[in-house]
Design an enzyme around this catalytic site. Structure first.
Site, PDB file in Angstrom:
ATOM      1  N   LYS A 118      -9.707   0.142  -5.369  1.00 36.11           N
ATOM      2  CA  LYS A 118      -9.693   0.825  -4.088  1.00 36.11           C
ATOM      3  C   LYS A 118     -10.799   1.523  -3.858  1.00 36.11           C
ATOM      4  O   LYS A 118     -11.447   2.474  -4.523  1.00 36.11           O
ATOM      5  CB  LYS A 118      -8.552   1.840  -4.083  1.00 36.11           C
ATOM      6  CG  LYS A 118      -8.562   2.535  -2.988  1.00 36.11           C
ATOM      7  CD  LYS A 118      -7.883   1.715  -1.778  1.00 36.11           C
ATOM      8  CE  LYS A 118      -7.937   2.411  -0.460  1.00 36.11           C
ATOM      9  NZ  LYS A 118      -6.582   3.243   0.086  1.00 36.11           N
ATOM     10  N   HIS A 176       0.831  -1.113   0.004  1.00 40.80           N
ATOM     11  CA  HIS A 176      -0.241   0.038  -0.183  1.00 40.80           C
ATOM     12  C   HIS A 176       0.839   1.411   0.052  1.00 40.80           C
ATOM     13  O   HIS A 176       1.560   1.572   1.058  1.00 40.80           O
ATOM     14  CB  HIS A 176      -0.896  -0.069   1.224  1.00 40.80           C
ATOM     15  CG  HIS A 176      -1.947   1.053   1.152  1.00 40.80           C
ATOM     16  ND1 HIS A 176      -3.321   0.944   1.460  1.00 40.80           N
ATOM     17  CD2 HIS A 176      -1.597   2.373   1.215  1.00 40.80           C
ATOM     18  CE1 HIS A 176      -3.903   2.039   1.279  1.00 40.80           C
ATOM     19  NE2 HIS A 176      -3.138   2.997   1.237  1.00 40.80           N
ATOM     20  N   HIS A 202       1.561   5.425  -1.909  1.00 41.07           N
ATOM     21  CA  HIS A 202       1.278   6.523  -2.445  1.00 41.07           C
ATOM     22  C   HIS A 202       2.331   7.138  -3.190  1.00 41.07           C
ATOM     23  O   HIS A 202       3.586   7.454  -2.308  1.00 41.07           O
ATOM     24  CB  HIS A 202       0.660   7.612  -1.490  1.00 41.07           C
ATOM     25  CG  HIS A 202      -0.647   7.124  -0.901  1.00 41.07           C
ATOM     26  ND1 HIS A 202      -1.985   7.272  -1.486  1.00 41.07           N
ATOM     27  CD2 HIS A 202      -0.918   6.454   0.102  1.00 41.07           C
ATOM     28  CE1 HIS A 202      -2.815   6.843  -0.738  1.00 41.07           C
ATOM     29  NE2 HIS A 202      -2.234   6.308   0.107  1.00 41.07           N
ATOM     30  N   HIS A 225      -4.577  -0.475   5.883  1.00 36.11           N
ATOM     31  CA  HIS A 225      -4.059   0.329   7.093  1.00 36.11           C
ATOM     32  C   HIS A 225      -4.878   0.332   8.461  1.00 36.11           C
ATOM     33  O   HIS A 225      -5.316   1.330   8.569  1.00 36.11           O
ATOM     34  CB  HIS A 225      -3.813   1.741   6.902  1.00 36.11           C
ATOM     35  CG  HIS A 225      -4.735   2.500   5.776  1.00 36.11           C
ATOM     36  ND1 HIS A 225      -6.069   2.432   6.250  1.00 36.11           N
ATOM     37  CD2 HIS A 225      -4.701   3.016   4.664  1.00 36.11           C
ATOM     38  CE1 HIS A 225      -6.706   3.274   5.199  1.00 36.11           C
ATOM     39  NE2 HIS A 225      -5.969   3.526   4.383  1.00 36.11           N
ATOM     40  N   HIS A 258     -10.433   1.404   2.321  1.00 33.99           N
ATOM     41  CA  HIS A 258     -10.338   2.502   3.266  1.00 33.99           C
ATOM     42  C   HIS A 258     -11.441   2.299   4.005  1.00 33.99           C
ATOM     43  O   HIS A 258     -12.491   2.770   3.724  1.00 33.99           O
ATOM     44  CB  HIS A 258     -10.181   3.768   2.655  1.00 33.99           C
ATOM     45  CG  HIS A 258      -9.790   4.861   3.637  1.00 33.99           C
ATOM     46  ND1 HIS A 258      -8.752   5.378   3.819  1.00 33.99           N
ATOM     47  CD2 HIS A 258     -10.534   5.514   4.858  1.00 33.99           C
ATOM     48  CE1 HIS A 258      -8.677   6.231   4.772  1.00 33.99           C
ATOM     49  NE2 HIS A 258      -9.997   6.411   5.518  1.00 33.99           N
ATOM     50  N   ASP A 279       1.452   2.626   3.549  1.00 38.25           N
ATOM     51  CA  ASP A 279       0.801   3.775   3.191  1.00 38.25           C
ATOM     52  C   ASP A 279       1.526   5.194   3.297  1.00 38.25           C
ATOM     53  O   ASP A 279       0.861   6.303   3.723  1.00 38.25           O
ATOM     54  CB  ASP A 279      -0.411   3.799   4.341  1.00 38.25           C
ATOM     55  CG  ASP A 279      -1.613   5.066   3.874  1.00 38.25           C
ATOM     56  OD1 ASP A 279      -1.678   5.153   2.763  1.00 38.25           O
ATOM     57  OD2 ASP A 279      -2.321   5.419   4.828  1.00 38.25           O
TER      58      ASP A 279
HETATM   59  O1  DOR Z   1      -3.207   9.776   5.567  1.00 42.36           O
HETATM   60  C1  DOR Z   1      -3.403   9.395   4.512  1.00 42.36           C
HETATM   61  N1  DOR Z   1      -2.891   9.751   3.423  1.00 42.36           N
HETATM   62  N2  DOR Z   1      -4.438   8.406   4.488  1.00 42.36           N
HETATM   63  C2  DOR Z   1      -5.143   8.088   3.389  1.00 42.36           C
HETATM   64  O2  DOR Z   1      -5.943   7.604   3.231  1.00 42.36           O
HETATM   65  C3  DOR Z   1      -4.632   8.860   1.997  1.00 42.36           C
HETATM   66  C4  DOR Z   1      -3.066   9.451   2.277  1.00 42.36           C
HETATM   67  C5  DOR Z   1      -2.730  10.333   1.083  1.00 42.36           C
HETATM   68  O3  DOR Z   1      -3.017  10.071  -0.034  1.00 42.36           O
HETATM   69  O4  DOR Z   1      -2.122  11.296   1.277  1.00 42.36           O
HETATM   70 ZN    ZN Z   2      -3.136   5.046   1.496  1.00 46.39          ZN
END
Ligand code: DOR
Ligand code: ZN
Length: 352
Positions: free
Chosen positions: A104, A17, A19, A179, A141, A256
């Protein structure tokens, strides 16, 4: 007696997971992940979101360009699609054929770039049916979005209001509860997964294993420890650590790691997300070592994720060393900077 530091070897982990955003910032964050992990599941919450196979292919192309310019060869991005009220059954079939690893589910408004998310899961029944039929995982989520529900309760309420009905309606659907942050979620996944029924799993971040909600308010407001779902009480951290180190195949690594520029975090209304990618493996090793469970790290980090996604385990080995690494106060992020998790402090373990 030798003075060499304590080391452990493990099969190279994957991040289930992650980003990495897009544009100028992607290269900087990708470099941190690709240094440690063989594969990562790339979250689709871009602006606009990655809702179709065509958009995912284009995004993957931009990732490959960045990997090339970094000179990275042994890293594979695993692509996902962002589920909306308008996702079609046809897109699910197309995604399966294209090797997309999951859809997702962001409840609309739950977190960063979730506005285009699902307004009511009932609108997605035909699509969920199709996902169940082709074996396409749903990555969740898990928070309700109603403003009346206390932010610390949103995950536990989600289990009762959304997840449990979803699993009743789609008993064969593969689900990753992403998460997780509570004792309720850890126990739910532990108890839902049996020898004969193993279609639900959960990812756990390093920050939820290492910190409780006090870390957001230690001596003042700490925006870099704010993420969603938000850190919870100590009893929840303990339950998550117990789950992660249990050796149970239903819990695996997903950082995450969610980069936001320093200015977007240190603001009157700061963004949610912790940047853990810089030394993610060190953070996990520290958490496991802290309770004497380093022997459980390899299963969590390197085996249970690929097993759940029916992908081959990695074969290359890596070495982690117990050698304090100081974390810089800031790192480059495109034209900006980013403050990594534990900035200005040391992490007990690091990649050799
Ligand atoms: O803290 C977070 N940041 N939780 C999420 O679900 C998304 C993520 C983000 O993309 O910044
Ligand atoms: Zn995430």
């Amino acid at each position: 007696m030798s003075n060499s530091p304590i080391q452990i070897q493990l099969i190279q982990p994957d991040d289930w997971h992650l980003h990495i955003r897009d544009g100028k910032v992607m290269k900087d964050v990708l470099a941190d992940t690709a240094r440690q992990f063989a594969r990562a599941i790339i979250m689709p919450n871009l602006k606009p979101p990655v809702t179709t196979v065509d958009l995912a292919n284009a995004y993957q192309g931009r990732i490959e360009v960045n990997l090339q310019s970094l000179g990275v060869t042994g890293f594979t991005p695993l692509m996902t699609l962002y589920l909306t009220d308008n996702t079609s059954v046809d897109e699910v079939r197309k995604a399966k054929d294209a090797g997309i690893v999951g859809f997702k589910l962001y409840p609309a408004g739950a977190t960063t770039n979730s506005d285009a998310g699902v307004s009511d899961i009932k609108r997605c029944h035909a699509v969920l049916e199709a996902m169940q039929a082709v074996g396409m995982p749903l990555l969740v989520h898990g928070e309700v979005t109603s403003a009346e529900i206390d932010i610390f309760d949103r995950e536990a309420v989600f289990i009762d209001q959304v997840l449990e009905p979803l699993r009743k309606n789609f008993p064969e659907l593969k689900i990753v509860f992403e998460h997780i942050t509570t004792k309720q979620a850890a126990h739910y996944v532990r108890d839902a997964h049996t020898a004969t029924k193993n279609n639900i799993a959960a990812t756990i971040t390093p920050q939820h294993l290492l910190m409780n909600r006090n870390a957001i308010f230690a001596g003042g407001i700490r925006p870099h420890n704010y993420c969603l779902p938000v850190l919870k009480r100590e009893e929840h951290r303990v339950a998550l650590l117990e789950a992660a180190t249990s050796g149970g195949p239903r819990f695996f690594l997903g950082t995450d790691s969610a980069p936001h520029a320093k200015g977007a975090k240190e603001a009157a209304c700061g963004c949610a997300g912790c940047y853990s990618a810089f030394n993610a493996l060190g953070l996990y090793a520290e958490a496991f070592d802290g309770i004497g469970k380093l022997d459980k790290l390899e299963g969590f980090a390197s085996f249970f994720g690929p097993d759940f996604y029916s992908l081959p385990r990695n074969t290359k080995k890596i070495t982690l060393v117990k050698q304090a690494q100081s974390i810089p106060a800031e790192l480059p992020l495109g034209d900006d900077t980013i403050v990594p998790l534990r900035a200005g402090e040391a992490i007990a373990w690091t990649l050799a």
